[in-house]
Design a protein around this motif. Structure first.
Motif, PDB file in Angstrom:
ATOM      1  N   THR A   1      -4.575 -16.010  -2.135  1.00 39.50           N
ATOM      2  CA  THR A   1      -5.094 -14.948  -2.859  1.00 39.50           C
ATOM      3  C   THR A   1      -6.070 -13.972  -2.199  1.00 39.50           C
ATOM      4  OG1 THR A   1      -6.481 -16.374  -4.405  1.00 39.50           O
ATOM      5  CG2 THR A   1      -4.170 -15.690  -4.926  1.00 39.50           C
ATOM      6  N   ASP A   2      -6.880 -14.607  -1.133  1.00 43.61           N
ATOM      7  CA  ASP A   2      -7.815 -13.912  -0.549  1.00 43.61           C
ATOM      8  C   ASP A   2      -7.108 -12.555   0.265  1.00 43.61           C
ATOM      9  OD1 ASP A   2      -9.673 -15.408  -1.343  1.00 43.61           O
ATOM     10  OD2 ASP A   2     -10.189 -16.167   0.786  1.00 43.61           O
TER      11      ASP A   2
ATOM     12  N   HIS B   1      -7.848  -4.999  -0.467  1.00 43.59           N
ATOM     13  CA  HIS B   1      -8.600  -4.245  -1.534  1.00 43.59           C
ATOM     14  C   HIS B   1      -7.720  -3.887  -2.766  1.00 43.59           C
ATOM     15  CE1 HIS B   1     -12.156  -3.338   1.450  1.00 43.59           C
ATOM     16  NE2 HIS B   1     -11.266  -3.664   1.939  1.00 43.59           N
ATOM     17  N   LYS B   2      -7.046  -4.767  -3.196  1.00 39.99           N
ATOM     18  CA  LYS B   2      -6.015  -4.738  -4.304  1.00 39.99           C
ATOM     19  C   LYS B   2      -6.193  -6.193  -5.178  1.00 39.99           C
ATOM     20  CE  LYS B   2      -4.767  -0.452  -3.103  1.00 39.99           C
ATOM     21  NZ  LYS B   2      -5.880  -0.309  -2.218  1.00 39.99           N
ATOM     22  N   HIS B   3      -6.680  -6.107  -6.270  1.00 39.05           N
ATOM     23  CA  HIS B   3      -6.629  -7.122  -7.142  1.00 39.05           C
ATOM     24  C   HIS B   3      -5.261  -7.867  -7.373  1.00 39.05           C
ATOM     25  CE1 HIS B   3      -7.725 -10.215 -10.018  1.00 39.05           C
ATOM     26  NE2 HIS B   3      -9.131  -9.932  -9.684  1.00 39.05           N
TER      27      HIS B   3
ATOM     28  N   LEU C   1      -1.338  -1.259  -9.286  1.00 38.19           N
ATOM     29  CA  LEU C   1      -1.889   0.265  -8.967  1.00 38.19           C
ATOM     30  C   LEU C   1      -0.683   1.224  -8.577  1.00 38.19           C
ATOM     31  CD1 LEU C   1      -4.125   1.989  -7.611  1.00 38.19           C
ATOM     32  CD2 LEU C   1      -3.411   1.249  -5.465  1.00 38.19           C
ATOM     33  N   GLU C   2      -0.811   2.242  -9.305  1.00 39.80           N
ATOM     34  CA  GLU C   2       0.144   3.011  -9.056  1.00 39.80           C
ATOM     35  C   GLU C   2      -0.591   4.525  -8.624  1.00 39.80           C
ATOM     36  OE1 GLU C   2       2.385   3.815 -12.986  1.00 39.80           O
ATOM     37  OE2 GLU C   2       3.630   2.092 -12.643  1.00 39.80           O
TER      38      GLU C   2
ATOM     39  N   PHE D   1       1.684  -4.229  -6.356  1.00 42.12           N
ATOM     40  CA  PHE D   1       1.629  -5.360  -7.424  1.00 42.12           C
ATOM     41  C   PHE D   1       1.980  -6.674  -6.399  1.00 42.12           C
ATOM     42  CE2 PHE D   1       6.100  -3.897  -6.888  1.00 42.12           C
ATOM     43  CZ  PHE D   1       6.831  -5.059  -6.956  1.00 42.12           C
ATOM     44  N   TYR D   2       1.944  -7.639  -7.033  1.00 44.49           N
ATOM     45  CA  TYR D   2       1.721  -8.891  -6.438  1.00 44.49           C
ATOM     46  C   TYR D   2       2.971  -9.708  -7.215  1.00 44.49           C
ATOM     47  CZ  TYR D   2      -2.532  -8.134  -3.857  1.00 44.49           C
ATOM     48  OH  TYR D   2      -3.431  -7.735  -3.062  1.00 44.49           O
ATOM     49  N   PRO D   3       4.226  -9.763  -6.734  1.00 42.73           N
ATOM     50  CA  PRO D   3       5.065 -10.712  -7.280  1.00 42.73           C
ATOM     51  C   PRO D   3       4.624 -12.210  -7.262  1.00 42.73           C
ATOM     52  CG  PRO D   3       5.732  -9.820  -5.330  1.00 42.73           C
ATOM     53  CD  PRO D   3       4.693  -9.132  -5.486  1.00 42.73           C
ATOM     54  N   GLU D   4       3.889 -12.650  -6.350  1.00 43.95           N
ATOM     55  CA  GLU D   4       3.328 -14.167  -6.299  1.00 43.95           C
ATOM     56  C   GLU D   4       2.110 -14.015  -5.870  1.00 43.95           C
ATOM     57  OE1 GLU D   4       5.060 -18.499  -4.573  1.00 43.95           O
ATOM     58  OE2 GLU D   4       5.893 -16.700  -3.760  1.00 43.95           O
ATOM     59  N   ALA D   5       1.428 -14.956  -6.562  1.00 45.98           N
ATOM     60  CA  ALA D   5      -0.097 -14.955  -6.208  1.00 45.98           C
ATOM     61  C   ALA D   5      -0.690 -16.332  -6.641  1.00 45.98           C
ATOM     62  CB  ALA D   5      -1.001 -13.687  -6.808  1.00 45.98           C
TER      63      ALA D   5
END
Length: 463
Positions: free
Chosen positions: A18-19, A25-27, A32-33, A44-48
């Motif tokens: 997840t680093d 620079h996106k949590h 974010l749109e 976006f993050y489908p898996e984190a």
């Protein structure tokens, strides 16, 4: 269209996956749109998880909005609405990539700078990429950079594989690389794969290429191909090439003898010399060099006293500056009464081109988009109406001499004509605008494929 970036820790680099969020620079827990001029980008993050982290960039292109900015005459009536822009990764995705991950592309990370400077196991996947060009292009572009490349062709219709494939692939590149480098490679090479940038190209594109290509492009075995397809226009390519390391010729061994020089002139020189001869034989005193480039033809014509007025026209301001230097116009103010350089486009009528005896278009027409060719024909033959017009262009048939995969001779060429196609255009233009036209071979002539360069000379009797 979609791009995913995935990383997984390895024993040698035991960091939480997840680093990746710190580097981009996106949590991972936020979406974010971003609104772009041509659509919307979503990150976006489908898996984190600590074991696997995937960041996704989803780009939704609005072809209807794009159609509102389409210039008149571009494309067929449905083309602005029905095309591959919303689905196939290319220059649109490259722009969205820079917009979404611009800070990551600089290599800066406030909290994980050591990780940003470290090569990480990364995988980039794109379900649909436009790959227009020679076979194996994705491997030729990404392979020399150390990536494992998987490019699966996409059939025109999965139910009917016999219909063949479209110029699209599912692309997966993986390797151990710094994130900033992977982003730079994608930013440069996606438009190169596509070969069709959607926005206007100018000198800022050279700066982009050199900045994002720093450290890898200069030594890439496909440097010329990448530069030509990224920049497209010959003047921009020349500017980029000036920043590259020149090739160092191999030293000759002590026993090697110097190879005899070929007494034949280079094709470029032979072509210009022949055009100058034709213009001189026409009796012209006032001559237009349309698409004059760096002024090589003008320099030849200056040596002939018969030519009292010479005007060079080019769409590139930089080319005109180079022509002025080549002709030494600043050092020789007396030439001001005889030579002028004009900035202009042959796609538009220009009253400054009226009243000349002759005009030359040397290797010019093939650099125009096909839908601009009718405008050029009307503007030169119907509006400017010089008594003599000399046109040269490559003979596409001769390309077979260079090899089966030679393609077009320059990345900036929009088309190349066979001898029959050139004759059809030239005879139609002559008939419509009251000229007689003759044809001539220039340079080497192959028994089967004809001349390397073909030339048409248009003449009219009325003033």
């Amino acid at each position: 269209m979609l791009l995913t970036l995935t990383t997984t820790p390895q024993p040698a680099r035991p960091f939480p996956a997840t680093d990746l969020g710190f580097l981009l620079h996106k949590h991972p827990e936020r979406v974010l749109e971003r609104e772009l001029p041509f659509g919307r980008a979503t990150v976006f993050y489908p898996e984190a998880t600590p074991e696997v982290c995937t960041a996704a960039l989803l780009l939704e292109v609005d072809p209807v909005a794009l159609s509102r900015t389409t210039r008149p005459g571009e494309g067929a009536p449905l083309e602005p609405y029905v095309n591959d822009r919303p689905y196939a990764a290319g220059s649109f995705l490259a722009v969205a990539l820079r917009d979404a991950f611009g800070t990551a592309m600089t290599g800066r990370s406030k909290d994980r700078q050591d990780l940003a400077d470290t090569p990480l196991p990364l995988v980039a996947e794109l379900p649909c990429v436009a790959a227009r060009g020679p076979e194996g292009l994705p491997e030729r572009l990404f392979g020399p950079l150390g990536y494992a490349v998987e490019a699966e062709p996409i059939p025109l219709d999965p139910l009917f594989p016999e219909w063949g494939e479209r110029p699209y692939v599912r692309l997966r590149v993986s390797g151990t690389v710094r994130l900033r480098d992977l982003l730079a490679h994608l930013y440069v090479l996606l438009p190169v794969l596509d070969g069709r940038k959607h926005y206007y190209l100018n000198e800022t594109e050279v700066e982009k290429l050199l900045r994002h290509g720093a450290g890898w492009l200069d030594t890439h075995p496909e440097r010329d191909l990448i530069t030509g397809r990224f920049l497209r226009f010959r003047e921009l390519v020349r500017q980029a090439e000036a920043a590259f390391t020149p090739a160092v010729p191999e030293e000759e061994g002590p026993e090697e003898e110097e190879a005899p020089r070929d007494p034949r002139p280079r094709l470029h020189d032979a072509r210009l010399d022949r055009v100058a001869e034709v213009l001189k034989a026409s009796g012209a005193a006032r001559v237009l060099d349309l698409g004059c480039g760096e002024g090589k033809l003008l320099r030849r014509l200056l040596e002939v006293g018969q030519f009292r007025e010479l005007v060079g026209v080019d769409v590139s301001g930089r080319a005109l500056e180079m022509a002025a230097d080549r002709l030494h116009l600043k050092e020789r103010p007396e030439l001001a009464q005889r030579v002028r350089l004009l900035h202009g486009s042959l796609a538009y009528r220009d009253t400054r081109l009226h009243g000349f005896d002759a005009a030359a278009l040397v290797e010019v027409i093939e650099h125009l988009e096909p839908h601009h060719l009718d405008a050029l024909t009307a503007n030169v033959f119907g509006d400017a109406r010089p008594r003599t017009v000399v046109v040269t262009t490559p003979n596409r048939e001769y390309n077979a001499v260079f090899g089966a995969d030679a393609g077009m001779r320059h990345a900036d060429h929009r088309f190349e004509w066979t001898r029959a196609e050139f004759r059809v255009w030239a005879e139609a233009a002559a008939s419509e605008y009251g000229y007689a036209v003759g044809f001539e071979d220039v340079g080497e002539v192959h028994a089967d494929y004809g001349p390397v360069t073909q030339m048409a000379v248009f003449a009219k009797d009325d003033p």
